[in-house]
Design a protein around this motif. Structure first.
Motif, PDB file in Angstrom:
ATOM      1  N   SER A  18      38.669  37.977  35.018  1.00 25.04           N
ATOM      2  CA  SER A  18      40.030  38.493  34.887  1.00 25.04           C
ATOM      3  C   SER A  18      40.545  39.169  36.154  1.00 25.04           C
ATOM      4  O   SER A  18      41.719  39.510  36.225  1.00 25.04           O
ATOM      5  CB  SER A  18      40.109  39.476  33.718  1.00 25.04           C
ATOM      6  OG  SER A  18      39.325  40.616  33.987  1.00 25.04           O
ATOM      7  N   TYR A  20      41.775  38.943  39.826  1.00 21.14           N
ATOM      8  CA  TYR A  20      42.249  37.886  40.735  1.00 21.14           C
ATOM      9  C   TYR A  20      41.570  37.949  42.099  1.00 21.14           C
ATOM     10  O   TYR A  20      41.483  36.954  42.802  1.00 21.14           O
ATOM     11  CB  TYR A  20      43.771  37.927  40.875  1.00 21.14           C
ATOM     12  CG  TYR A  20      44.306  39.116  41.637  1.00 21.14           C
ATOM     13  CD1 TYR A  20      44.428  39.080  43.023  1.00 21.14           C
ATOM     14  CD2 TYR A  20      44.690  40.275  40.977  1.00 21.14           C
ATOM     15  CE1 TYR A  20      44.909  40.174  43.718  1.00 21.14           C
ATOM     16  CE2 TYR A  20      45.178  41.361  41.658  1.00 21.14           C
ATOM     17  CZ  TYR A  20      45.273  41.305  43.033  1.00 21.14           C
ATOM     18  OH  TYR A  20      45.747  42.385  43.722  1.00 21.14           O
ATOM     19  N   TRP A  24      36.547  32.599  42.317  1.00 23.45           N
ATOM     20  CA  TRP A  24      36.272  31.806  41.127  1.00 23.45           C
ATOM     21  C   TRP A  24      34.788  31.504  40.995  1.00 23.45           C
ATOM     22  O   TRP A  24      34.213  31.591  39.913  1.00 23.45           O
ATOM     23  CB  TRP A  24      37.079  30.498  41.182  1.00 23.45           C
ATOM     24  CG  TRP A  24      36.871  29.642  39.974  1.00 23.45           C
ATOM     25  CD1 TRP A  24      37.567  29.698  38.809  1.00 23.45           C
ATOM     26  CD2 TRP A  24      35.887  28.624  39.798  1.00 23.45           C
ATOM     27  NE1 TRP A  24      37.072  28.779  37.912  1.00 23.45           N
ATOM     28  CE2 TRP A  24      36.040  28.099  38.493  1.00 23.45           C
ATOM     29  CE3 TRP A  24      34.879  28.100  40.602  1.00 23.45           C
ATOM     30  CZ2 TRP A  24      35.226  27.084  37.998  1.00 23.45           C
ATOM     31  CZ3 TRP A  24      34.070  27.096  40.105  1.00 23.45           C
ATOM     32  CH2 TRP A  24      34.252  26.599  38.806  1.00 23.45           C
ATOM     33  N   ASN A  58      37.258  28.019  29.133  1.00 22.26           N
ATOM     34  CA  ASN A  58      38.718  28.084  29.172  1.00 22.26           C
ATOM     35  C   ASN A  58      39.201  29.228  30.057  1.00 22.26           C
ATOM     36  O   ASN A  58      40.195  29.080  30.773  1.00 22.26           O
ATOM     37  CB  ASN A  58      39.290  28.219  27.760  1.00 22.26           C
ATOM     38  CG  ASN A  58      39.254  26.913  27.012  1.00 22.26           C
ATOM     39  OD1 ASN A  58      39.403  25.845  27.597  1.00 22.26           O
ATOM     40  ND2 ASN A  58      39.053  26.986  25.706  1.00 22.26           N
ATOM     41  N   LEU A  59      38.513  30.359  30.011  1.00 21.69           N
ATOM     42  CA  LEU A  59      38.870  31.467  30.899  1.00 21.69           C
ATOM     43  C   LEU A  59      38.681  31.075  32.366  1.00 21.69           C
ATOM     44  O   LEU A  59      39.525  31.368  33.215  1.00 21.69           O
ATOM     45  CB  LEU A  59      38.036  32.707  30.569  1.00 21.69           C
ATOM     46  CG  LEU A  59      38.357  33.395  29.247  1.00 21.69           C
ATOM     47  CD1 LEU A  59      37.321  34.473  28.946  1.00 21.69           C
ATOM     48  CD2 LEU A  59      39.755  33.983  29.270  1.00 21.69           C
ATOM     49  N   ARG A  62      41.502  28.730  33.398  1.00 23.98           N
ATOM     50  CA  ARG A  62      42.749  29.478  33.615  1.00 23.98           C
ATOM     51  C   ARG A  62      42.700  30.257  34.922  1.00 23.98           C
ATOM     52  O   ARG A  62      43.703  30.358  35.622  1.00 23.98           O
ATOM     53  CB  ARG A  62      43.023  30.400  32.444  1.00 23.98           C
ATOM     54  CG  ARG A  62      43.406  29.610  31.200  1.00 23.98           C
ATOM     55  CD  ARG A  62      43.729  30.471  30.031  1.00 23.98           C
ATOM     56  NE  ARG A  62      44.875  31.314  30.345  1.00 23.98           N
ATOM     57  CZ  ARG A  62      45.259  32.337  29.601  1.00 23.98           C
ATOM     58  NH1 ARG A  62      44.580  32.655  28.525  1.00 23.98           N
ATOM     59  NH2 ARG A  62      46.307  33.046  29.938  1.00 23.98           N
ATOM     60  N   LYS A  63      41.534  30.812  35.252  1.00 25.78           N
ATOM     61  CA  LYS A  63      41.401  31.547  36.514  1.00 25.78           C
ATOM     62  C   LYS A  63      41.600  30.600  37.697  1.00 25.78           C
ATOM     63  O   LYS A  63      42.248  30.952  38.675  1.00 25.78           O
ATOM     64  CB  LYS A  63      40.035  32.220  36.612  1.00 25.78           C
ATOM     65  CG  LYS A  63      39.834  32.995  37.921  1.00 25.78           C
ATOM     66  CD  LYS A  63      38.481  33.676  37.947  1.00 25.78           C
ATOM     67  CE  LYS A  63      38.266  34.473  39.208  1.00 25.78           C
ATOM     68  NZ  LYS A  63      39.099  35.667  39.309  1.00 25.78           N
ATOM     69  N   ILE A  65      43.337  27.822  37.803  1.00 25.90           N
ATOM     70  CA  ILE A  65      44.730  27.367  37.865  1.00 25.90           C
ATOM     71  C   ILE A  65      45.663  28.480  38.323  1.00 25.90           C
ATOM     72  O   ILE A  65      46.531  28.275  39.167  1.00 25.90           O
ATOM     73  CB  ILE A  65      45.173  26.816  36.495  1.00 25.90           C
ATOM     74  CG1 ILE A  65      44.395  25.536  36.180  1.00 25.90           C
ATOM     75  CG2 ILE A  65      46.664  26.569  36.451  1.00 25.90           C
ATOM     76  CD1 ILE A  65      44.552  25.048  34.764  1.00 25.90           C
ATOM     77  N   ASP A  66      45.499  29.673  37.757  1.00 25.20           N
ATOM     78  CA  ASP A  66      46.417  30.776  38.047  1.00 25.20           C
ATOM     79  C   ASP A  66      45.664  32.111  38.024  1.00 25.20           C
ATOM     80  O   ASP A  66      45.679  32.810  37.006  1.00 25.20           O
ATOM     81  CB  ASP A  66      47.557  30.781  37.024  1.00 25.20           C
ATOM     82  CG  ASP A  66      48.618  31.824  37.336  1.00 25.20           C
ATOM     83  OD1 ASP A  66      48.605  32.401  38.435  1.00 25.20           O
ATOM     84  OD2 ASP A  66      49.470  32.066  36.460  1.00 25.20           O
ATOM     85  N   ILE A  70      45.907  34.989  34.826  1.00 28.24           N
ATOM     86  CA  ILE A  70      44.845  35.335  33.875  1.00 28.24           C
ATOM     87  C   ILE A  70      44.556  36.826  33.934  1.00 28.24           C
ATOM     88  O   ILE A  70      44.239  37.445  32.930  1.00 28.24           O
ATOM     89  CB  ILE A  70      43.560  34.513  34.080  1.00 28.24           C
ATOM     90  CG1 ILE A  70      42.611  34.763  32.896  1.00 28.24           C
ATOM     91  CG2 ILE A  70      42.894  34.843  35.383  1.00 28.24           C
ATOM     92  CD1 ILE A  70      41.422  33.881  32.820  1.00 28.24           C
ATOM     93  N   SER A  73      47.246  38.476  31.614  1.00 29.21           N
ATOM     94  CA  SER A  73      47.104  38.157  30.195  1.00 29.21           C
ATOM     95  C   SER A  73      45.782  38.670  29.639  1.00 29.21           C
ATOM     96  O   SER A  73      45.716  39.136  28.508  1.00 29.21           O
ATOM     97  CB  SER A  73      47.239  36.657  29.952  1.00 29.21           C
ATOM     98  OG  SER A  73      46.224  35.953  30.612  1.00 29.21           O
TER      99      SER A  73
END
Length: 82
Positions: A18, A20, A24, A58-59, A62-63, A65-66, A70, A73
């Protein structure tokens, strides 16, 4: 399996996926450590393990991609869950 270790690894993964500013790949390695330790627990069914793998994957997706999206959210979700 050490429950405290699994809980700690899950927390590290969730914090890093979570954030940023955390790369990744670091979050991915945290995911690997967490799932590896979780899979050692013979009390956890294959279904429960699959659900957790899916949630974490899925987390990670999402990380990738954006990363900033994430962060926002996930923090909102974590605050609501507390």
């Amino acid at each position: 399996m050490n429950k405290r270790l699994v809980d700690d690894l899950r927390g590290v993964f969730e914090d890093n996926v979570s954030a940023y500013w955390v790369p990744w790949r670091t979050a991915f390695y945290n995911f690997q450590d967490y799932i590896d330790e979780l899979s050692k627990d013979k009390k956890i069914s294959d279904r429960e393990l699959m659900v957790e793998i899916n949630r974490c994957s899925n987390l990670l997706l999402r990380k990738k991609i954006d990363p900033k999206g994430i962060s926002t959210s996930f923090c909102n979700w974590k605050n609501e869950d507390s």
